[in-house]
Design a protein around this motif. Structure first.
Motif, mmCIF file in Angstrom:
data_model
loop_
_atom_site.group_PDB
_atom_site.id
_atom_site.type_symbol
_atom_site.label_atom_id
_atom_site.label_comp_id
_atom_site.label_asym_id
_atom_site.label_seq_id
_atom_site.Cartn_x
_atom_site.Cartn_y
_atom_site.Cartn_z
ATOM 1 N N SER A 46 22.756 44.981 -15.627
ATOM 2 C CA SER A 46 23.521 44.334 -16.698
ATOM 3 C C SER A 46 23.427 42.815 -16.607
ATOM 4 O O SER A 46 23.232 42.246 -15.535
ATOM 5 N N SER A 47 23.521 42.181 -17.782
ATOM 6 C CA SER A 47 23.572 40.713 -17.885
ATOM 7 C C SER A 47 22.355 40.052 -17.248
ATOM 8 O O SER A 47 22.475 39.038 -16.555
ATOM 9 N N LYS A 48 21.171 40.589 -17.505
ATOM 10 C CA LYS A 48 19.934 40.021 -16.968
ATOM 11 C C LYS A 48 19.029 39.459 -18.061
ATOM 12 O O LYS A 48 17.914 39.037 -17.779
ATOM 13 N N GLY A 49 19.493 39.479 -19.306
ATOM 14 C CA GLY A 49 18.654 38.986 -20.404
ATOM 15 C C GLY A 49 17.467 39.879 -20.709
ATOM 16 O O GLY A 49 16.479 39.431 -21.299
ATOM 17 N N LEU A 50 17.541 41.151 -20.322
ATOM 18 C CA LEU A 50 16.412 42.059 -20.506
ATOM 19 C C LEU A 50 16.154 42.355 -21.983
ATOM 20 O O LEU A 50 17.077 42.575 -22.755
ATOM 21 N N THR A 51 14.884 42.382 -22.351
ATOM 22 C CA THR A 51 14.481 42.794 -23.694
ATOM 23 C C THR A 51 13.824 44.167 -23.683
ATOM 24 O O THR A 51 13.468 44.696 -24.736
ATOM 25 N N ALA A 52 13.648 44.729 -22.496
ATOM 26 C CA ALA A 52 13.109 46.088 -22.348
ATOM 27 C C ALA A 52 13.696 46.697 -21.085
ATOM 28 O O ALA A 52 14.093 45.971 -20.166
ATOM 29 N N ILE A 53 13.750 48.012 -21.037
ATOM 30 C CA ILE A 53 14.303 48.707 -19.877
ATOM 31 C C ILE A 53 13.261 48.732 -18.770
ATOM 32 O O ILE A 53 12.101 49.069 -19.012
ATOM 33 N N PRO A 54 13.621 48.374 -17.539
ATOM 34 C CA PRO A 54 12.673 48.453 -16.423
ATOM 35 C C PRO A 54 12.072 49.845 -16.314
ATOM 36 O O PRO A 54 12.755 50.849 -16.505
ATOM 37 N N SER A 55 10.793 49.908 -15.992
ATOM 38 C CA SER A 55 10.077 51.184 -16.045
ATOM 39 C C SER A 55 10.192 52.001 -14.769
ATOM 40 O O SER A 55 9.930 53.196 -14.791
ATOM 41 N N ASN A 56 10.559 51.394 -13.650
ATOM 42 C CA ASN A 56 10.551 52.106 -12.372
ATOM 43 C C ASN A 56 11.943 52.301 -11.799
ATOM 44 O O ASN A 56 12.153 52.141 -10.599
ATOM 45 N N ILE A 57 12.892 52.674 -12.635
ATOM 46 C CA ILE A 57 14.241 52.978 -12.157
ATOM 47 C C ILE A 57 14.160 54.222 -11.262
ATOM 48 O O ILE A 57 13.540 55.216 -11.639
#
Length: 323
Positions: A46-57
């Motif tokens: 959360s609150s990381k300025g992400l524009t896409a979801i990280p792929s390697n959760i």
């Protein structure tokens, strides 16, 4: 000759390692942007300025926090490897739509937060796989309508938030399968109490009053009357609801149908998304901003691997030279 060869090898290794860290890492301990707890299986992005979801959760993640970012869209397969998830937060983003099948693999999900986005509609059956869901928040969006049967499989749902949207009606029977409901938030919607379609909601609220909390707060558009107080005489019109926020009585539709095609006025087209108008497009990969810089531990690990690799290269060169 050994100097340039060694420098070139080191440069290739360093570039490869950096790209791998930037594109592949999710958790801070590996050089990524998210905070991961191996014991609780929580991943906080959360609150990381992400524009896409990280792929390697990590596939064994139990709680995934993606709130307060800049997500405007989701891939249909964004969560397909995360069938252990019980809590998913996507609140306070810029989501305008949900792709079909996006939640189909989240069979263990207990709570889903979609609050404070820009959703105007939902795909049919989008929640059908979430049979263990007990909490669903769709509040503070721009929902203009709900698909028929969208909640039919949510028999364990206890809390449903639909407040602060643009809903004027709900399909008849939409809440009939929600046998476990204890709280529903319906307020701050422009409920159209002049149309006969409102009678299902009015009767449902009246029937559930006292057993489902907060439902009495639903008011007719303009705040003149509570929805549960509407009578059949007041809701006398048969209305249709096209994909706009305005109801059109059937008498107007009949008049338009009897006119020549050239005389039919164009219906207003919703304004395109302002960002698209400006030519702005969100990237479909992780941002390469300071948030993607490696952590100290990741950097030290990388440097150690470079030292070992360099030593191996020097040994090979020395061996070949002696031979």
């Amino acid at each position: 000759m050994m100097g340039p060869v060694l420098a070139a090898c080191l440069l290739i290794i360093l570039s490869t390692a950096w790209i791998s860290q930037a594109n592949g890492a999710t958790c801070k301990k590996d050089g990524g942007v998210c905070t991961c707890n191996d014991q609780t299986k929580n991943v906080d992005c959360s609150s990381k300025g992400l524009t896409a979801i990280p792929s390697n959760i990590p596939v064994d993640t139990n709680r995934l926090l993606l709130g307060s970012n800049k997500l405007s869209s989701l891939s249909a397969k964004a969560f397909h490897n995360l069938n252990k998830l019980t809590f998913l937060s996507l609140g306070t983003n810029q989501l305008q739509a949900l792709p079909v099948g996006v939640f189909d693999h989240l069979v263990s999900l207990d709570k889903l937060v979609l609050t404070s986005n820009k959703l105007k509609s939902l795909p049919p059956r989008v929640f059908d796989s979430l049979t263990k869901l007990t909490y669903l928040s769709l509040g503070s969006n721009q929902l203009q309508r709900l698909p028929e049967g969208v909640f039919d499989k949510l028999t364990e749902l206890k809390t449903l938030n639909l407040d602060i949207n643009q809903l004027r009606r709900v399909p008849e029977g939409i809440f009939d399968s929600l046998s476990s409901l204890s709280t529903v938030r319906l307020q701050s919607n422009p409920w159209d109490c002049s149309c006969r379609d409102i009678l299902y909601l009015s009767n449902w609220i009246r029937e559930k009053k006292g057993t489902v909390s907060n439902i009495e707060a639903a008011e007719c558009d303009g705040g003149t009357k509570a929805v549960l107080e509407i009578t059949e005489e007041e809701a006398a019109e048969d209305c249709v609801y096209p994909n706009t926020t305005t109801a059109i009585p059937t008498t107007i539709i009949t008049t338009l149908a009897s006119s020549n095609d050239d005389d039919i006025p164009e219906l207003p087209v919703p304004q395109e998304n302002f960002q698209k108008f400006l030519g702005y497009q969100e990237p479909d990969h992780l941002p390469t901003q300071p948030q993607c810089l490696m952590s100290i531990s990741g950097y030290l690990g990388l440097m150690m691997s470079l030292v070992l690799t360099s030593a191996a290269i020097l040994y090979v060169i020395h061996f070949l030279k002696k031979a």
